[in-house]
Scaffold this motif. Structure first.
Motif, PDB file in Angstrom:
ATOM      1  N   THR A  63       0.854  -1.192   0.000  1.00 47.99           N
ATOM      2  CA  THR A  63       0.000   0.000   0.000  1.00 47.99           C
ATOM      3  C   THR A  63       0.888   1.239   0.000  1.00 47.99           C
ATOM      4  OG1 THR A  63      -0.140  -0.061   2.416  1.00 47.99           O
ATOM      5  CG2 THR A  63      -1.880  -1.157   1.185  1.00 47.99           C
ATOM      6  N   VAL A  64       0.497   2.206  -0.841  1.00 44.30           N
ATOM      7  CA  VAL A  64       1.330   3.389  -1.049  1.00 44.30           C
ATOM      8  C   VAL A  64       0.490   4.639  -0.865  1.00 44.30           C
ATOM      9  CG1 VAL A  64       2.890   4.562  -2.656  1.00 44.30           C
ATOM     10  CG2 VAL A  64       2.663   2.074  -2.748  1.00 44.30           C
ATOM     11  N   ASP A  65       1.056   5.604  -0.193  1.00 51.13           N
ATOM     12  CA  ASP A  65       0.441   6.925  -0.081  1.00 51.13           C
ATOM     13  C   ASP A  65       0.434   7.547  -1.485  1.00 51.13           C
ATOM     14  OD1 ASP A  65      -0.280   9.533   0.324  1.00 51.13           O
ATOM     15  OD2 ASP A  65       1.141   9.902   1.962  1.00 51.13           O
ATOM     16  N   GLN A  66      -0.741   7.695  -2.070  1.00 52.55           N
ATOM     17  CA  GLN A  66      -0.846   8.142  -3.467  1.00 52.55           C
ATOM     18  C   GLN A  66      -0.227   9.515  -3.697  1.00 52.55           C
ATOM     19  OE1 GLN A  66      -1.912   6.256  -6.054  1.00 52.55           O
ATOM     20  NE2 GLN A  66      -1.956   4.642  -4.490  1.00 52.55           N
ATOM     21  N   SER A  67      -0.164  10.313  -2.655  1.00 59.29           N
ATOM     22  CA  SER A  67       0.439  11.642  -2.821  1.00 59.29           C
ATOM     23  C   SER A  67       1.953  11.548  -3.034  1.00 59.29           C
ATOM     24  CB  SER A  67       0.150  12.513  -1.585  1.00 59.29           C
ATOM     25  OG  SER A  67       0.771  11.977  -0.432  1.00 59.29           O
ATOM     26  N   ARG A  68       2.545  10.379  -2.652  1.00 57.67           N
ATOM     27  CA  ARG A  68       3.987  10.194  -2.825  1.00 57.67           C
ATOM     28  C   ARG A  68       4.312   9.296  -4.022  1.00 57.67           C
ATOM     29  NH1 ARG A  68       6.828  11.541   1.948  1.00 57.67           N
ATOM     30  NH2 ARG A  68       5.485  11.976   3.723  1.00 57.67           N
ATOM     31  N   GLU A  69       3.274   8.734  -4.644  1.00 61.40           N
ATOM     32  CA  GLU A  69       3.466   7.816  -5.755  1.00 61.40           C
ATOM     33  C   GLU A  69       3.880   8.575  -7.019  1.00 61.40           C
ATOM     34  OE1 GLU A  69       4.391   5.123  -6.709  1.00 61.40           O
ATOM     35  OE2 GLU A  69       2.713   3.721  -6.829  1.00 61.40           O
ATOM     36  N   LYS A  70       4.819   8.006  -7.753  1.00 58.67           N
ATOM     37  CA  LYS A  70       5.249   8.613  -9.011  1.00 58.67           C
ATOM     38  C   LYS A  70       5.936   7.554  -9.863  1.00 58.67           C
ATOM     39  CE  LYS A  70       9.829  10.120  -7.429  1.00 58.67           C
ATOM     40  NZ  LYS A  70      10.801  11.218  -7.406  1.00 58.67           N
ATOM     41  N   SER A  71       5.995   7.823 -11.171  1.00 59.55           N
ATOM     42  CA  SER A  71       6.743   6.936 -12.057  1.00 59.55           C
ATOM     43  C   SER A  71       8.213   7.351 -12.021  1.00 59.55           C
ATOM     44  CB  SER A  71       6.196   7.009 -13.483  1.00 59.55           C
ATOM     45  OG  SER A  71       6.281   8.338 -13.961  1.00 59.55           O
ATOM     46  N   ARG A  72       9.085   6.404 -12.339  1.00 56.59           N
ATOM     47  CA  ARG A  72      10.523   6.668 -12.266  1.00 56.59           C
ATOM     48  C   ARG A  72      11.225   6.155 -13.506  1.00 56.59           C
ATOM     49  NH1 ARG A  72       8.778   5.543  -7.124  1.00 56.59           N
ATOM     50  NH2 ARG A  72       9.598   6.833  -5.428  1.00 56.59           N
TER      51      ARG A  72
END
Length: 402
Positions: A63-72
């Motif tokens: 589970t990931v905090d969507q506000s911190r999610e990003k592509s790399r």
């Protein structure tokens, strides 16, 4: 030697692989420390016991905090892994998995691997899946991984680039040279993450290698499938024999109208193109016509090239092929110093650690012709070194080739 076999009857994804490893005994707390080492924030792991068709296994949820999610991008992920305090072997193999992904993604999107920007695979859950799986194998002290044939789904799936056919292009590119089979299930059975992991980590594909099974674990997939349990079965155990199992492809064709003079040339072309072995067997075909069966053994990635050569050089109208496994003993190429100069040979290491030398024909032939000797005399001299091998594992006249 500790080995693992991935029984992929429902395909493979990163989370299923990671779930199977946790089910096999990898502590979740150590995977959480792994996330901390990668300096990934806003990410949490949860392991639950779930059943598919009455068979229980472990499902790992990231589970990931969507506000911190990003592509790399590949460069950023490589830096993320390199600066962690994970074991060097884990870092190297994890980067190798991402490198294989970057190579195919770059080719598909016409970019260099370093310029590739991952979307789904660059997300936190995929990074955790890949690095976690590599760490899990390291933690369980698995030295070799084998995998079954991979089943593929059909239909379309939505991605960051829009609707894509199943398997998506990256998955299909990664599966080159790997035995697969088509199912009618409208689902993504093999994900890009799963394909990259198994492509990089598995030594061979096909039936289970000879092993003593000590642990059976299941990784649970997210959906319910109508015709099979959505599980990845991991079998871990010991492989006591020296050598290794490997996947090969066997090509066969029956011919009754080829000029016999072409046969030798066809064999030379096949061997020069990478065939492991080529043999001709006399057969009787329909209407009792005498013919030959050509059988070619090769690495899976050489199948298309060798098939083209068979069509071109034999005139056959069809070639059968199938994937199988072979067990090969450990061997090393060595050079022995003889009274006539250096001669190449193979040092064979058997399961009980006894060793013996096998002369290389071409090298012995060259010495025999150059020195005016009988071929059998050169062979006898090399074979005579086996007495010395029985007394010491490193006779003075033997040198390993690099």
């Amino acid at each position: 030697m500790n080995v693992a076999y991935l029984d992929c009857f429902s395909g493979i994804s990163g989370d299923m692989f990671l779930g199977a490893l946790v089910d096999a005994g990898v502590p979740l707390s150590e995977l959480e420390q792994l996330i901390h080492s990668l300096q990934i924030e806003g990410c949490r792991l949860q392991a639950t016991s779930e059943a598919r068709n009455g068979i229980y296994g472990t499902r790992v949820l990231v589970t990931v905090d969507q506000s911190r999610e990003k592509s790399r991008g590949f460069r950023e992920i490589r830096k993320l892994i390199s600066r962690s305090d994970l074991p060097e072997k884990v870092k190297e193999k994890s980067i190798e998995v991402f490198s294989s992904l970057a190579a195919v993604e770059g080719k598909i999107h016409n970019r260099t691997p370093d310029a590739v920007h991952f979307h789904e695979v660059g997300a936190v859950d995929s990074i955790v899946d890949i690095v976690g799986c590599v760490y899990g194998l390291f933690r369980l002290d698995i030295h070799a991984v084998y995998a079954s044939r991979l089943p593929l789904g059909t239909g379309f799936v939505q991605t960051a680039h829009g609707s894509m056919p199943i398997p998506v292009p990256a998955t299909m590119a990664l599966l080159k040279g790997i035995p697969v089979s088509q199912t009618e299930l409208p689902h993504e059975m093999v994900t890009p993450t799963g394909a990259a992991l198994v492509k990089t980590l598995a030594r061979a594909f096909g039936t289970m290698p000879p092993m003593t099974v000590e642990n059976v674990a299941y990784g649970v997939g997210s959906r319910e499938l109508p015709d099979r349990p959505n599980l990845l079965r991991l079998l871990a155990g010991k492989q006591g024999r020296k050598g290794k199992s490997e996947t090969i492809v066997v090509l066969e064709t029956n011919i009754d109208d080829m000029n016999p003079e072409w046969a030798g040339y066809a064999m030379e072309c096949l061997l020069e193109a990478g065939a492991l072995d080529v043999n001709f067997c006399p057969i009787h075909m329909k209407k009792n016509r005498p013919g030959i069966q050509v059988q070619v053994m090769a690495r899976p990635e050489a199948r298309e090239l060798l098939t083209d050569i068979l069509f071109q050089e034999t005139g056959t109208l069809g070639v059968r092929f199938f994937y199988t496994q072979r067990q090969v003993v450990e061997r090393q190429e060595v050079e022995v110093q003889s009274p006539w100069g250096s001669i190449r040979a193979k040092k064979i290491i058997q399961a009980d650690n006894t060793e013996y030398l096998v002369p290389e024909y071409e090298s012995c032939r060259e010495v025999a012709q150059t020195k005016g000797l009988a071929l059998r005399e050169v062979y006898s001299w090399v074979s005579g070194l086996n007495t010395q091998l029985c007394e010491t594992s490193h006779p003075s006249s033997l040198k390993e080739r690099t």
